[in-house]
Design a protein around this motif. Structure first.
Motif, PDB file in Angstrom:
ATOM      1  N   GLY A 409       0.816  -1.211   0.000  1.00  0.00           N
ATOM      2  CA  GLY A 409       0.000   0.000   0.000  1.00  0.00           C
ATOM      3  C   GLY A 409       0.847   1.257   0.000  1.00  0.00           C
ATOM      4  O   GLY A 409       2.078   1.206   0.090  1.00  0.00           O
ATOM      5  N   TRP A 410       0.169   2.394  -0.113  1.00  0.00           N
ATOM      6  CA  TRP A 410       0.826   3.691  -0.129  1.00  0.00           C
ATOM      7  C   TRP A 410       1.574   3.937   1.181  1.00  0.00           C
ATOM      8  O   TRP A 410       2.665   4.506   1.187  1.00  0.00           O
ATOM      9  CB  TRP A 410      -0.226   4.767  -0.372  1.00  0.00           C
ATOM     10  N   ALA A 411       1.004   3.495   2.303  1.00  0.00           N
ATOM     11  CA  ALA A 411       1.678   3.672   3.591  1.00  0.00           C
ATOM     12  C   ALA A 411       2.964   2.852   3.647  1.00  0.00           C
ATOM     13  O   ALA A 411       4.004   3.338   4.105  1.00  0.00           O
ATOM     14  CB  ALA A 411       0.738   3.270   4.727  1.00  0.00           C
ATOM     15  N   GLN A 412       2.899   1.621   3.167  1.00  0.00           N
ATOM     16  CA  GLN A 412       4.046   0.714   3.287  1.00  0.00           C
ATOM     17  C   GLN A 412       5.244   1.202   2.469  1.00  0.00           C
ATOM     18  O   GLN A 412       6.377   1.163   2.951  1.00  0.00           O
ATOM     19  CB  GLN A 412       3.646  -0.689   2.833  1.00  0.00           C
ATOM     20  N   ILE A 413       5.008   1.671   1.228  1.00  0.00           N
ATOM     21  CA  ILE A 413       6.155   2.097   0.417  1.00  0.00           C
ATOM     22  C   ILE A 413       6.710   3.430   0.882  1.00  0.00           C
ATOM     23  O   ILE A 413       7.813   3.821   0.491  1.00  0.00           O
ATOM     24  CB  ILE A 413       5.806   2.170  -1.084  1.00  0.00           C
ATOM     25  N   PHE A 450      11.096  -1.931  -5.163  1.00  0.00           N
ATOM     26  CA  PHE A 450      12.320  -1.313  -4.630  1.00  0.00           C
ATOM     27  C   PHE A 450      12.218  -0.977  -3.144  1.00  0.00           C
ATOM     28  O   PHE A 450      13.230  -0.922  -2.461  1.00  0.00           O
ATOM     29  CB  PHE A 450      12.621  -0.027  -5.405  1.00  0.00           C
ATOM     30  N   LYS A 451      10.994  -0.755  -2.647  1.00  0.00           N
ATOM     31  CA  LYS A 451      10.848  -0.269  -1.269  1.00  0.00           C
ATOM     32  C   LYS A 451      10.051  -1.189  -0.354  1.00  0.00           C
ATOM     33  O   LYS A 451      10.007  -0.961   0.855  1.00  0.00           O
ATOM     34  CB  LYS A 451      10.152   1.100  -1.267  1.00  0.00           C
ATOM     35  N   GLY A 452       9.399  -2.194  -0.915  1.00  0.00           N
ATOM     36  CA  GLY A 452       8.395  -2.893  -0.128  1.00  0.00           C
ATOM     37  C   GLY A 452       8.763  -4.262   0.392  1.00  0.00           C
ATOM     38  O   GLY A 452       7.923  -4.932   0.981  1.00  0.00           O
ATOM     39  N   PHE A 453       9.996  -4.725   0.190  1.00  0.00           N
ATOM     40  CA  PHE A 453      10.316  -6.079   0.612  1.00  0.00           C
ATOM     41  C   PHE A 453      11.185  -6.097   1.866  1.00  0.00           C
ATOM     42  O   PHE A 453      10.709  -6.368   2.945  1.00  0.00           O
ATOM     43  CB  PHE A 453      10.996  -6.845  -0.530  1.00  0.00           C
TER      44      PHE A 453
END
Length: 474
Positions: A409-413, A450-453
């Motif tokens: 989601g937008w919050a997570q990234i 790129f940002k979520g894992f």
């Protein structure tokens, strides 16, 4: 009238530029591939089909609905999505009619990338030109603000910060409901002098920014404008209430204002469902060897089932069973207080700690997406006992259930995941719901790569751990 002509001309130029770019890209690709400008009839037919398909897709993706330059990145994504959809339709038609061999793959590929580049370049030039003209005062709506409420002050800030809105607030009318003084905007007088204020200035729009409870002041302002030719817009001060996809609708001839609603209605729901199923199926197909390896790793790390099933709250506040690869020993939460946050304190296996830190434990949730329980993009779901606790503590918390829960989601990234401030996370979730579009979803999916894992379980801007006593965690 001059302002209407300017806006109409601008809209026409933008709508006309895209098909011109498509034709130019196709002919340029043809020249590069075949060293001639005389395009054969087969390619002309393909170009016409491509333009019609792209036109239909641009309507579907609402490419031309937003003002030029407003949220430019999303507009570029919408253009790319409509152009890609047009090409997908062309390729599908060629496959069904078995005429694909008549066309050069080089021409198709060049046309796609050249068209995308030309459309983006033309939009960028148009935005730069528009911003320059508006800084010179060309095409600006001259606005009079009635009420320096919180909504009114916000409008002033937005008008100054975003030339794409095409408005300049030249003065404001003071009222008893004011909550501040707009910076850099002169006070033209009080509400009782609005007749003189309207007569002395040449206003294109009057923005009435008063709370809905101020019916007398609103009525008085509207009465004074009855005999004047001026556009009137109501900017209600909702006393801090969170509005979600607000709009005006006609209900049997009676105007009705929707203050809060899901963005996924009608064709939007269908688009989201198709996006979820198609991408989830493709990803599951690609990662099936990885999921098999992870399942073996979980099984070897500790006795028990491979998958961990947990009740979560999703769309419309209804519960569903969310799947994860098990990262903890079996029955770790049995007869214990279930804790929100404080991930470091939870007992995990060595393999479980690895799959948590890399988010690989979340991969089975693509099965939830195929089932229809979740979306790929959406607010992260919480357990029922935490929803009951947080809904009374965090403003707007339950609004996140207007859409399906998501894997990312937008919050997570943006870094709000794990043991982070839940209030801030909800703020990002509601922004996503309020600004949902297919292009926004695709952007989040792309950024997740790129940002979520990989992430640390160490708290950052941490929220306090919350405990809820249960007899058995399902």
């Amino acid at each position: 009238m001059q302002l209407s002509k300017f806006n109409a001309l601008l809209d026409f130029e933008i709508r006309a530029s895209d098909p011109i770019c498509a034709v130019l890209a196709a002919y340029l690709a043809y020249f590069i591939r075949f060293d001639t400008w005389r395009m054969s009839s087969f390619y002309v037919v393909a170009l016409i089909i491509l333009m019609l398909a792209t036109l239909a897709a641009s309507i579907l993706f609402r490419v031309y609905e937003r003002p030029l330059g407003e949220r430019a990145y999303e507009q570029y994504c919408c253009i790319a999505a409509s152009w890609t959809a047009g090409f997908a339709a062309l390729l599908a038609l060629g496959y069904l009619l078995k005429v694909g061999d008549l066309y050069s793959r080089g021409w198709v590929t060049l046309t796609f990338f050249l068209g995308l580049a030309l459309m983006a370049a033309v939009r960028q030039l148009a935005v730069a030109a528009l911003w320059y003209l508006r800084r010179q005062g060309v095409g600006l709506r001259r606005c009079l603000l009635v009420g320096a409420t919180e909504s009114g002050l916000h409008m002033v800030r937005q008008a100054k910060a975003n030339p794409a809105l095409g408005m300049t607030i030249g003065a404001y009318v003071a009222t008893s409901h004011d909550q501040g003084v707009p910076e850099g905007v002169r006070c033209a007088g009080s509400l009782r002098h609005i007749d003189e204020i309207l007569d002395q200035g040449e206003w294109d729009e009057v923005l009435v920014a008063l709370p809905v409870s101020a019916h007398r002041a609103i009525g008085y302002a509207l009465d004074r404008m009855e005999e004047r030719v001026v556009t009137v817009k109501f900017v209600p001060d909702m006393l801090g209430r969170q509005l979600i996809n607000q709009r005006m609708v006609d209900c049997g001839g009676i105007p009705m204002v929707t203050l809060r609603d899901s963005p996924l209605l009608g064709h939007a729901w269908l688009l989201k469902a198709l996006e979820d199923r198609a991408i989830a199926a493709a990803i599951l197909l690609m990662i099936s060897p990885l999921m098999l390896a992870l399942a073996i790793g979980v099984k070897l790390s500790s006795p028990g089932p491979v998958l961990y099933r947990q009740r979560r709250v999703g769309l419309d506040g209804k519960e569903f069973e969310m799947l994860k690869f098990r990262s903890m020993p079996v029955d770790m939460e049995k007869n214990k207080a279930v804790q929100w946050g404080n991930a470091q304190a939870k007992t995990t296996t060595r393999f479980g700690r690895f799959i948590r830190q890399t988010s690989l434990d979340e991969l089975p949730q693509f099965i939830n997406v195929l089932r229809g329980d979740m979306s790929i993009v959406g607010p992260r779901p919480e357990r029922p006992m935490f929803v009951e606790k947080f809904k009374g503590e965090i403003a707007g918390y339950m609004h996140k259930h207007l859409v399906k829960a998501g894997i990312t989601g937008w919050a997570q990234i943006n870094g709000w995941r794990g043991d982070t401030d839940l209030v801030k996370r909800i703020e990002y979730d509601l922004y996503y719901i309020n600004h949902w579009s297919l292009a926004f979803d695709l952007r989040i999916i792309f950024l997740t790569i790129f940002k979520g894992f990989v992430h640390s379980e160490a708290p950052t801007a941490a929220a306090p751990a919350v405990e809820v006593r249960v007899e058995k965690a399902s």
